[in-house]
Design a protein around this motif. Structure first.
Motif, PDB file in Angstrom:
ATOM      1  N   VAL A  24      -3.764  13.485   9.947  1.00 43.37           N
ATOM      2  CA  VAL A  24      -4.343  12.765   8.806  1.00 43.37           C
ATOM      3  C   VAL A  24      -3.347  11.784   8.197  1.00 43.37           C
ATOM      4  N   ARG A 219      -9.702  11.528   9.508  1.00 42.89           N
ATOM      5  CA  ARG A 219      -8.861  10.703   8.626  1.00 42.89           C
ATOM      6  C   ARG A 219      -9.692   9.714   7.810  1.00 42.89           C
ATOM      7  N   GLU A 224      -6.719   9.443   1.832  1.00 41.46           N
ATOM      8  CA  GLU A 224      -5.357   9.758   2.265  1.00 41.46           C
ATOM      9  C   GLU A 224      -4.443   9.990   1.069  1.00 41.46           C
TER      10      GLU A 224
END
Length: 247
Positions: A24, A219, A224
């Motif tokens: 990720v 992802r 993020e």
């Protein structure tokens, strides 16, 4: 040291999670696996088990990006010192109480987490790289040998010299891959890398790669920024737990 099924399951789950984190956000496999395995199995065993998954995934990261030559030309003194001094730190594993080294690992994890959560950025001017690189590299190598952690102060140095994101990610892969190789040699020389641990470490590549692929797949569906924040909070709590347990 023969590992029972429950321990093997813990190892597999640890590297699946560590690989997912790396998939990720591009980092965290050695840090997550080292922290979790130290808390459950002990520092020397954790250091041995992270070797093969860390080396394989970071060689991959080091060779992808197209900047290998440029990075090498710029930071080779740092990389050399970070590699050749690992054995010095590893000597402590057979000479000091492991609880002291575990507490040191916990402190490094805490520093790493706090610096990132606080958004602290240190800049190293280009004119100082020539001496700062070898000094910080040597410090990072000794700490790697003592604790198995590659990140403090090495990653901070790579961030401080202003590498662009893609070069930074590739440079971290180079640092981690070389540090892992040096750590494997140092642990083997100290008699801390048994055949059972070596084979288990090799088998742990499978869940680590699986976790990375899963992390890369999800992802785009995650924030993020939020994931990184949760990751560093988790590292902070794990560092505190390791320090408390060691003391």
């Amino acid at each position: 040291m023969a590992l029972d099924p429950v321990t093997l399951a813990i190892v597999a789950g640890t590297f699946l999670l560590a690989g997912l984190v790396k998939g990720v956000i591009g980092l965290g496999l050695p840090t997550v696996s080292l922290a979790l395995l130290t808390a459950t199995m002990g520092l020397p065993q954790a250091m041995a088990l992270l070797l093969v998954p860390s080396f394989v995934t970071n060689v991959w990261q080091a060779l992808v990006g197209g900047n290998f030559r440029a990075i090498t030309m710029r930071i080779w003194p740092f990389l050399v010192m970070a590699t050749v001094t690992v054995w010095i730190g590893a000597l402590a594993l057979t000479r000091l109480d492991v609880s002291i080294l575990s507490a040191m690992l916990g402190c490094l994890l805490i520093v790493y987490a706090v610096v990132n959560l606080a958004g602290i950025r240190i800049a190293v001017p280009a004119r100082h790289e020539v001496w700062a690189g070898p000094v910080i590299g040597a410090t990072n190598g000794v700490l790697t040998g003592m604790t198995g952690s590659f990140v403090v102060p090495g990653v901070m140095f790579l961030q401080a010299i202003g590498l662009p994101r893609d070069m930074l990610v590739q440079a971290m892969g180079m640092l981690f891959a070389l540090s892992t190789l040096a750590l494997a040699i140092a642990l083997g020389g100290s008699g801390l890398l048994s055949a059972d641990l070596g084979w288990t470490s090799a088998l742990a590549v499978v869940p680590a790669i699986g976790g990375m692929m899963l992390g890369q797949a999800v992802r785009g569906r995650l924030s993020e920024t939020m994931f990184r924040r949760v990751f560093f909070i988790g590292i902070l709590l794990m560092g505190l737990y390791i320090v408390a347990g060691a003391l």
